[in-house]
Design a protein around this motif. Structure first.
Motif, PDB file in Angstrom:
ATOM      1  N   VAL A   8      23.999  38.659  39.653  1.00  0.00           N
ATOM      2  CA  VAL A   8      24.387  37.996  40.897  1.00  0.00           C
ATOM      3  C   VAL A   8      25.898  37.804  40.919  1.00  0.00           C
ATOM      4  N   LEU A   9      26.513  38.217  42.027  1.00  0.00           N
ATOM      5  CA  LEU A   9      27.960  38.158  42.204  1.00  0.00           C
ATOM      6  C   LEU A   9      28.316  37.385  43.462  1.00  0.00           C
ATOM      7  N   SER A  10      29.436  36.688  43.424  1.00  0.00           N
ATOM      8  CA  SER A  10      29.945  35.992  44.594  1.00  0.00           C
ATOM      9  C   SER A  10      30.579  36.984  45.573  1.00  0.00           C
ATOM     10  N   GLU A  11      30.512  36.647  46.845  1.00  0.00           N
ATOM     11  CA  GLU A  11      31.205  37.418  47.875  1.00  0.00           C
ATOM     12  C   GLU A  11      32.625  36.921  48.091  1.00  0.00           C
ATOM     13  N   TYR A  12      33.019  35.904  47.333  1.00  0.00           N
ATOM     14  CA  TYR A  12      34.371  35.350  47.470  1.00  0.00           C
ATOM     15  C   TYR A  12      35.226  35.633  46.234  1.00  0.00           C
ATOM     16  N   GLY A  13      34.800  36.601  45.458  1.00  0.00           N
ATOM     17  CA  GLY A  13      35.620  37.040  44.337  1.00  0.00           C
ATOM     18  C   GLY A  13      35.030  36.721  42.982  1.00  0.00           C
ATOM     19  N   TYR A  14      34.813  37.771  42.174  1.00  0.00           N
ATOM     20  CA  TYR A  14      34.378  37.588  40.790  1.00  0.00           C
ATOM     21  C   TYR A  14      35.536  37.950  39.867  1.00  0.00           C
ATOM     22  N   TRP A  15      35.516  37.413  38.649  1.00  0.00           N
ATOM     23  CA  TRP A  15      36.547  37.768  37.683  1.00  0.00           C
ATOM     24  C   TRP A  15      36.133  39.076  37.013  1.00  0.00           C
ATOM     25  N   GLY A  16      37.029  40.066  37.074  1.00  0.00           N
ATOM     26  CA  GLY A  16      36.687  41.425  36.696  1.00  0.00           C
ATOM     27  C   GLY A  16      36.014  41.593  35.353  1.00  0.00           C
ATOM     28  N   GLU A  18      34.470  39.535  33.586  1.00  0.00           N
ATOM     29  CA  GLU A  18      33.206  38.819  33.466  1.00  0.00           C
ATOM     30  C   GLU A  18      32.036  39.615  34.043  1.00  0.00           C
ATOM     31  N   LEU A  19      32.346  40.681  34.789  1.00  0.00           N
ATOM     32  CA  LEU A  19      31.332  41.651  35.161  1.00  0.00           C
ATOM     33  C   LEU A  19      31.382  42.862  34.229  1.00  0.00           C
ATOM     34  N   VAL A  20      32.576  43.390  33.998  1.00  0.00           N
ATOM     35  CA  VAL A  20      32.712  44.616  33.208  1.00  0.00           C
ATOM     36  C   VAL A  20      32.178  44.437  31.790  1.00  0.00           C
ATOM     37  N   GLY A  21      32.459  43.293  31.165  1.00  0.00           N
ATOM     38  CA  GLY A  21      32.037  43.075  29.788  1.00  0.00           C
ATOM     39  C   GLY A  21      30.527  43.150  29.611  1.00  0.00           C
ATOM     40  N   PRO A  22      29.770  42.306  30.316  1.00  0.00           N
ATOM     41  CA  PRO A  22      28.312  42.404  30.196  1.00  0.00           C
ATOM     42  C   PRO A  22      27.769  43.743  30.689  1.00  0.00           C
ATOM     43  N   LEU A  23      28.334  44.267  31.776  1.00  0.00           N
ATOM     44  CA  LEU A  23      27.834  45.515  32.338  1.00  0.00           C
ATOM     45  C   LEU A  23      27.945  46.653  31.325  1.00  0.00           C
ATOM     46  N   PRO A  48      43.956  38.803  40.539  1.00  0.00           N
ATOM     47  CA  PRO A  48      44.557  38.512  39.231  1.00  0.00           C
ATOM     48  C   PRO A  48      43.784  39.113  38.063  1.00  0.00           C
ATOM     49  N   SER A  49      42.474  39.324  38.249  1.00  0.00           N
ATOM     50  CA  SER A  49      41.664  39.850  37.147  1.00  0.00           C
ATOM     51  C   SER A  49      41.850  41.350  36.959  1.00  0.00           C
ATOM     52  N   MET A  50      42.630  41.971  37.849  1.00  0.00           N
ATOM     53  CA  MET A  50      42.958  43.392  37.703  1.00  0.00           C
ATOM     54  C   MET A  50      44.415  43.592  37.332  1.00  0.00           C
ATOM     55  N   ASP A  51      45.126  42.496  37.081  1.00  0.00           N
ATOM     56  CA  ASP A  51      46.570  42.538  36.846  1.00  0.00           C
ATOM     57  C   ASP A  51      46.892  42.080  35.425  1.00  0.00           C
ATOM     58  N   PRO A  52      47.240  43.006  34.528  1.00  0.00           N
ATOM     59  CA  PRO A  52      47.541  42.609  33.148  1.00  0.00           C
ATOM     60  C   PRO A  52      48.810  41.777  33.016  1.00  0.00           C
ATOM     61  N   HIS A  53      49.597  41.711  34.083  1.00  0.00           N
ATOM     62  CA  HIS A  53      50.841  40.935  34.056  1.00  0.00           C
ATOM     63  C   HIS A  53      50.649  39.514  34.585  1.00  0.00           C
ATOM     64  N   TYR A  54      49.466  39.231  35.126  1.00  0.00           N
ATOM     65  CA  TYR A  54      49.200  37.889  35.631  1.00  0.00           C
ATOM     66  C   TYR A  54      49.051  36.919  34.455  1.00  0.00           C
ATOM     67  N   THR A  64      44.058  39.463  30.786  1.00  0.00           N
ATOM     68  CA  THR A  64      43.543  40.775  31.156  1.00  0.00           C
ATOM     69  C   THR A  64      44.367  41.850  30.465  1.00  0.00           C
ATOM     70  N   SER A  65      43.761  42.584  29.564  1.00  0.00           N
ATOM     71  CA  SER A  65      44.474  43.662  28.877  1.00  0.00           C
ATOM     72  C   SER A  65      44.663  44.839  29.827  1.00  0.00           C
ATOM     73  N   PRO A  66      45.642  45.698  29.566  1.00  0.00           N
ATOM     74  CA  PRO A  66      45.809  46.895  30.407  1.00  0.00           C
ATOM     75  C   PRO A  66      44.538  47.738  30.466  1.00  0.00           C
ATOM     76  N   GLU A  67      43.832  47.848  29.339  1.00  0.00           N
ATOM     77  CA  GLU A  67      42.604  48.645  29.304  1.00  0.00           C
ATOM     78  C   GLU A  67      41.523  48.028  30.197  1.00  0.00           C
ATOM     79  N   THR A  68      41.412  46.704  30.135  1.00  0.00           N
ATOM     80  CA  THR A  68      40.410  46.033  30.974  1.00  0.00           C
ATOM     81  C   THR A  68      40.768  46.148  32.443  1.00  0.00           C
ATOM     82  N   ALA A  69      42.048  46.034  32.762  1.00  0.00           N
ATOM     83  CA  ALA A  69      42.489  46.149  34.155  1.00  0.00           C
ATOM     84  C   ALA A  69      42.098  47.502  34.736  1.00  0.00           C
TER      85      ALA A  69
END
Length: 277
Positions: A8-16, A18-23, A48-54, A64-69
């Motif tokens: 289950v995911l929010s329509e108002y933004g999930y942290w990247g 936190e989906l990619v890891g379990p998935l 911000p969850s796609m930005d390694p510089h955030y 967020t590591s560059p690889e995760t981004a």
């Protein structure tokens, strides 16, 4: 037969992550995955969850590591999240008691929930609620999400949640007893030291506030009651707690570990982990 996970995911933004890891972890185990959102709209990762510089303000560093981004951007731009299951079409709306035909409407509501439970039992082996700021808006106090959690709970199926997604567990309550299903359990979640002081935002809105509108730690401390416990593990790099049927992860660094513990629950019968008995 491969296990089947409802995410289950929010329509108002999930942290990247936190989906990619379990998935990634579920796919490595050969599991099938179905995505769901409150109204069937496509979920999107928080920028911000796609930005390694955030720089995460409470931690003073990037989370967020560059690889995760790269992984998050690839998933977010793919078609995988395009047609999620619509929870509002699947689960019924709980009627107001002021409804002029409340008794008949309530009977229909309960009958539909019985069918939902049968469908859950037939189609899924575990539930995951992904975190981020979005769940604050449309998952934490969403009656249909609560009923979905309760369906998994009554079937004694594993229920995992991350970060602010754990709030939905605290608010999922039997309408007669009105106590949280995590009462007497050990859980983790965003501790107050990691909450933002400012800049909490939600996708699809111009609404940016200071800190989150509720301190998740306090909610979890109250919901678990005197015989349970909130375990924040502040100062430790990771915090994942398994107290069956619940698998809870504190925040972003716990994403892969949360997925791993779900797999261990399903494959090895893990029932407790991360706290002293």
């Amino acid at each position: 037969m491969s296990k089947r996970i409802l995410i289950v995911l929010s329509e108002y933004g999930y942290w990247g992550e936190e989906l990619v890891g379990p998935l990634e972890t579920f796919e490595k185990a050969g599991y099938q995955v179905t995505f769901a959102t409150p109204t069937g709209k496509r979920a999107q990762a928080l920028p911000p969850s796609m930005d390694p510089h955030y720089i995460d303000p409470p931690l003073g560093r990037s989370v967020t590591s560059p690889e995760t981004a790269v992984k998050v951007r690839a998933l977010d731009s793919s078609s995988r999240l395009d047609s999620p299951l619509d929870l509002s079409a699947w689960l019924p709306e709980r009627p107001y008691r002021s409804d002029s035909n409340f008794l008949r409407t309530f009977e229909a509501y309960n009958s539909r929930l019985e069918r939902v439970a049968e469908e859950v039992a037939d189609q899924y082996d575990a539930l995951l609620i992904v975190g981020g700021s979005g769940p604050i808006v449309d998952l934490a106090n969403n009656q249909r999400v609560h009923d979905l959690i309760l369906a998994f709970h009554r079937l004694d199926l594993p229920i995992a949640a991350e970060c602010y997604g754990v709030a939905a567990l605290a608010f999922a309550r039997d309408q007669d007893a009105r106590t949280s299903i995590i009462r007497g359990k050990r859980v983790t979640g965003h501790c107050i030291e990691y909450d933002y002081k400012d800049g909490t935002g939600f996708l699809g809105t111009d609404f940016v506030i200071g800190p989150p509108p509720y301190p998740l730690e306090y909610i979890l401390r109250d919901a678990t009651g005197p015989d349970g416990a909130y375990i924040g593990n502040f100062g430790k790099e990771t915090s994942v707690i398994v107290d069956y049927p619940f698998i809870t992860g504190r925040s972003t660094p716990d994403s892969y570990l949360t997925g791993q513990k779900v797999v261990e629950v399903l494959e090895q019968g893990l029932r407790r982990w991360g706290f002293a008995a």
